[in-house]
Structure formats: structure tokens, C-alpha cells
Design an enzyme around this catalytic site. Structure first.
Site, PDB file in Angstrom:
ATOM      1  N   HIS A 253       0.760  -1.022   0.009  1.00 55.14           N
ATOM      2  CA  HIS A 253       0.119  -0.063  -0.148  1.00 55.14           C
ATOM      3  C   HIS A 253       0.732   1.223  -0.096  1.00 55.14           C
ATOM      4  CE1 HIS A 253      -3.137  -2.783   1.470  1.00 55.14           C
ATOM      5  NE2 HIS A 253      -3.682  -2.117   0.622  1.00 55.14           N
ATOM      6  N   ASN A 254       1.346   1.374  -1.204  1.00 55.68           N
ATOM      7  CA  ASN A 254       2.315   2.635  -1.081  1.00 55.68           C
ATOM      8  C   ASN A 254       2.112   3.320  -2.368  1.00 55.68           C
ATOM      9  OD1 ASN A 254       3.719   1.282  -3.197  1.00 55.68           O
ATOM     10  ND2 ASN A 254       4.778   0.003  -1.997  1.00 55.68           N
TER      11      ASN A 254
ATOM     12  N   VAL B  26       3.178   3.387  -5.400  1.00 52.55           N
ATOM     13  CA  VAL B  26       3.400   2.604  -6.689  1.00 52.55           C
ATOM     14  C   VAL B  26       1.847   1.802  -6.999  1.00 52.55           C
ATOM     15  CG1 VAL B  26       4.646   0.926  -7.991  1.00 52.55           C
ATOM     16  CG2 VAL B  26       5.760   2.235  -6.362  1.00 52.55           C
TER      17      VAL B  26
ATOM     18  N   HIS C 267      -6.944   6.538  -3.183  1.00 51.27           N
ATOM     19  CA  HIS C 267      -8.023   5.535  -2.757  1.00 51.27           C
ATOM     20  C   HIS C 267      -7.444   4.997  -1.403  1.00 51.27           C
ATOM     21  CE1 HIS C 267      -5.529   2.714  -4.903  1.00 51.27           C
ATOM     22  NE2 HIS C 267      -6.038   1.925  -4.103  1.00 51.27           N
TER      23      HIS C 267
END
Length: 466
Positions: A189-190, A192, A229
Site C-alpha cells: 500500500h504505497n 506505486v 484511494h
């Protein structure tokens, strides 16, 4: 003098920023997928949360440290976002303060690349609508600025900058703040991942049914929602925040905790950057509400609700994309697809994403075990494997949604995605079977060897028959 004071504050709190925070998202369901989904340990206490934008700078960086998760006294009253200060890393503080004051960073390559890399990145952007787009490569070519460069390019290619009269400096600053607020320490969850979801969203927006009907506002919100998001995702799932009494869980009353946080963080950045400040107040508030509706749709614990509604529309054939409500619903479904589309990518990319999200899963499980918490089943590295997790995820979460998306948008892209999904699922099954066979052989060899050793010890040394 002000810089010195901030430096001392950051220095005194550095101990708070030592442990890496990693984790996973949570899933839930109410039909045949329930047994699999509930293994993720989702805890849902439904309630209505009113719209109250969470100002940027109001929430602490969550480096998963058990001390910080229990730092609020049990006797304390309701948590207020205003009373929680965000602790910045020294590196982040220096970078943001330099950016705001217009001081160039010490590393001249921070956002500027040499000609070779810039050229290769531009060549990739010419094929940004290709489903085989390699976001990992693009991130390297842009020196870790894939989200900024990709989103800016898409805004420009759609003509959204001119249509909405966006200030390019404000837009760039807004995108940089978004990218910085994703936690690079998270394996999955970064920024990228956010860039990859944004690229997938662009692919879906290019599909004929959407391309012919979506308005400029729909396109703007779709791309903004994709880019933000998972903004400031802590790397752990909702049940983890709830069972550790984290203030975010209390703030959002245990309902769509992460998604509400992502939304309010995005609104905070929009307002801080003043990107939409030139629009009428009513329009801005409406856009913030719609942005929230899109981001909240990514709460996968509500997957079945959206899937059932989508299936019902397709069965009745009553979707009319000239209707604003129907267009917004399809944008929600498109964003949900983009968020979990990794299993539908080519094997090389899909496998890498799978390994990264599982790494977050297992890191959360390690933290839970270390602090004597109940270990979330799919976060337990001692009883799970990447293959088993992915096979279950594909079977019970991804496949049902993409089957319906293929009914809605029966195009070459949807067929390609379903083809990759089938091949990837088979690939994980074959890998798992080989691993299990290898483990079984090793166990059998150990048992045989142990039996031989036992038999040899039964006969006393030097004994002979006369």
C-alpha cells in the site's frame, strides 16, 4: 529559529518512528465466500459517519509500535482529530518545508531526471493504455515519482487542466503531496500501488461504454479517486486498528475506518493545495462528496453489496449511462476492479504484486504474535503461503467481480483480464502442488531415515549368531 524548534520536536520524537508499519486490507462477505473472507478477521460495527473533512496534519504517522497504539488512556473521552498531532519523519519535514519555502532539495535528481531516463519514461507514457504496462519499471524510470508523473500526464491528455482551469503549479504541488503521503515503507500500500490503480482506471475509462458517456467531471473524479484511494494507508487492516484501540477506529466508529481516513486525507490535501479553490463552494463540496463515495466503495468488506447490485442491473439490463447516478455507480465498480486487478495482470507483474501484499499480511501477523494479540488467520506465515492466499483471493473476491465486469464490458480488454486471471490461478495451483509434493517427499525421506536409524540401534553392537 522556527526551523530549530521544529527540528528539536522531530528529534525528540524519532524513537516513535523506529518500527516499520506493514499489514493488509480486510475483506468480508455474506454468501458462499463468507468462510474464506471471514478468515481475514473483519470486525464490522456499522454506523453512519457524517462528512467532516479531516485536516491534513491532524493524524499521527502510524509506525506500528504497540506503545503508540495504546497511548491514549482508557479513561479518556471521545477522540477528536483536532487533538491529535501528526508526527513527521525528519526527512519528510525537511522535504516538505523546502518545497513550501521554494528551497531546492539537496538532491538535484529528486524530481528531475537525466535525458535518458526521461526519454524512456515518456516512451512508456505513450503506451499508458496498454494492460501490460509495467508500473515497477515506470517508477524506476521516474526516480520513484510514478504517481506524480502518471497522474499529471493523464490530466493533461484528457484536457482536464484546461477544462477545469487548474493552476499547473497547484496541481503539481497537490500530486507531490499525495505521493509523499503514501508510506514508502509499506511493501504494497504505497504510491506505486496507487499509480498502478490509476493506470488501470485509465484503461477502464477508455473502454467504449465509459469513453462514450463519462463527463469531464466523471473523468476528473475517477482519476482523483484512483490516485488517493489508499492515501496514508498505515499498512495494517481495520480489525488491527479496532482491536488495538487505535484512535482512527474510534474516530470513524469502526466503520470503513481506512477508507474514511483515505477520503478525509484526500480532502485535506485538496483544500491545502487550493487546487479547486477557484470553483464555486457548492461545486467543490459536491466533488468532495462524490470523491468520498468512490473511495468508500473500495471497502472490500462491502464487496457483496456492490456485486449484488451490479449483477441485478446486468440481469435487468437497466443500466443507462446517460443517467448520472448510473455513471457514478459504474465509476465505483471500475475503481473496485482497478483496486484488485493485480491477479488479472500478466504473470510476471501479478506474481510480484502478490508477494508484496502477502509480505504486508505476514508482517501484521508477526506484530500480532509479538504482542500476544490474536493473529489474523491470513496474516499467519506459519499456516499460510502466498499461493494459498492468492488462490482464495482470486476464487472468492476477484473472479466474481470480474465475471460481472466482463458481462458489462465484453471487450478485448475484459477477455484479456479473464485470460490472465485463469492462467495466474493455475500457475499458483501448480506451484503449490509442486511445493506440497516436495515437502511430502522430504517428510517421507526423514521418516524412512529415522526408521533405519531405529532398526540399527535395536541390534546390540558385536552380537553374532554362533
Amino acid at each position: 529559529q522556527g526551523i530549530t524548534v521544529h527540528f528539536l520536536f522531530i528529534y525528540q520524537t524519532c524513537w516513535f518512528l523506529e518500527e516499520t508499519r506493514r499489514g493488509a486490507i480486510s475483506y468480508d462477505s455474506e454468501n458462499q465466500t463468507a468462510l474464506y473472507i471471514r478468515m481475514l478477521g473483519d470486525v464490522r460495527v456499522r454506523s453512519q459517519v457524517g462528512f467532516e473533512p479531516e485536516p491534513r496534519g491532524s493524524h499521527p504517522y502510524l509506525y506500528v509500535d504497540f506503545r503508540t497504539l495504546h497511548s491514549r488512556p482508557q479513561s479518556a473521552g471521545p477522540v477528536s482529530a483536532r487533538n491529535v498531532r501528526r508526527l513527521l519523519s525528519f526527512q519528510r519535514y525537511l522535504h516538505s518545508s523546502r518545497f513550501i519555502r521554494g528551497i531546492p532539495a539537496s538532491n538535484p535528481l529528486g524530481y528531475l531526471l537525466d535525458d535518458d531516463y526521461t526519454g524512456q519514461a515518456k516512451l512508456m507514457l505513450e503506451k499508458v493504455g496498454n494492460w501490460n504496462f509495467d508500473m515497477f519499471l515506470f517508477d524506476r524510470l521516474t526516480n520513484g515519482n510514478s504517481l506524480v508523473n502518471l497522474t499529471f500526464h493523464l490530466f493533461n491528455s484528457y484536457g482536464l487542466i484546461e477544462l477545469f482551469q487548474l493552476d499547473m503549479v497547484k496541481l503539481r504541488r497537490f500530486l507531490v503531496m499525495i505521493q509523499e503521503d503514501y508510506r514508502s515503507q509499506n511493501p504494497y500500500h504505497n504510491a506505486v500501488h496507487a499509480a498502478d490503480v490509476t493506470q488501470a482506471m485509465y484503461c477502464y475509462l477508455q473502454e467504449p461504454k465509459l469513453a462514450e458517456t463519462m463527463t469531464s467531471c466523471d473523468l476528473l473524479l475517477g482519476l482523483l479517486a484512483a490516485a488517493t484511494h489508499d492515501l496514508d494507508h498505515p499498512g495494517v487492516n481495520q480489525p488491527f486498528l479496532i482491536k488495538t484501540n487505535h484512535y482512527l477506529a474510534a474516530l470513524y466508529k469502526n466503520s470503513s475506518v481506512l477508507e474514511n481516513h483515505h477520503w478525509k486525507s484526500a480532502v485535506g490535501l485538496l483544500r491545502e493545495s487550493a487546487l479547486l479553490s477557484h470553483l464555486p463552494t457548492e461545486d467543490r463540496l459536491n466533488m468532495e462528496e462524490r470523491l468520498g463515495s468512490l473511495i468508500l466503495a473500495t471497502d472490500i468488506s462491502r464487496q457483496n453489496n456492490y456485486l449484488s447490485e451490479f449483477r441485478a442491473h446486468l440481469d435487468k439490463r437497466d443500466l443507462c449511462l446517460t443517467n448520472g447516478g448510473h455513471r457514478h455507480f459504474i465509476l465505483q465498480i471500475a475503481l473496485k476492479c482497478a483496486d484488485i486487478c493485480n491477479p488479472c495482470r500478466p504473470w510476471k507483474l501479478s506474481k510480484l504484486w502478490s508477494e508484496k501484499v502477502t509480505e504486508e499480511f505476514f508482517h501484521q501477523g508477526d506484530i500480532e504474535r509479538k504482542h500476544h494479540l490474536e493473529v489474523t488467520p491470513l496474516c499467519d506465515r506459519q499456516s499460510n503461503s502466498v499461493a494459498n492466499i492468492q488462490i482464495g483471493f482470486m476464487t472468492y473476491v476477484v473472479e466474481p467481480l470480474f465475471v460481472e465486469w466482463s458481462r458489462f464490458s465484453d471487450t478485448r480488454l475484459s477477455q484479456t483480464m479473464m485470460g490472465h486471471l485463469s492462467l495466474n490461478k493455475q500457475g499458483w495451483k501448480e506451484g503449490r502442488d509442486k511445493q506440497e509434493a516436495s515437502t511430502s517427499r522430504a517428510s517421507e525421506e526423514q521418516r524412512t531415515s529415522a526408521a533405519k536409524d531405529s532398526n540399527s540401534k535395536e541390534l546390540p553392537q558385536g552380537s553374532k549368531r554362533s
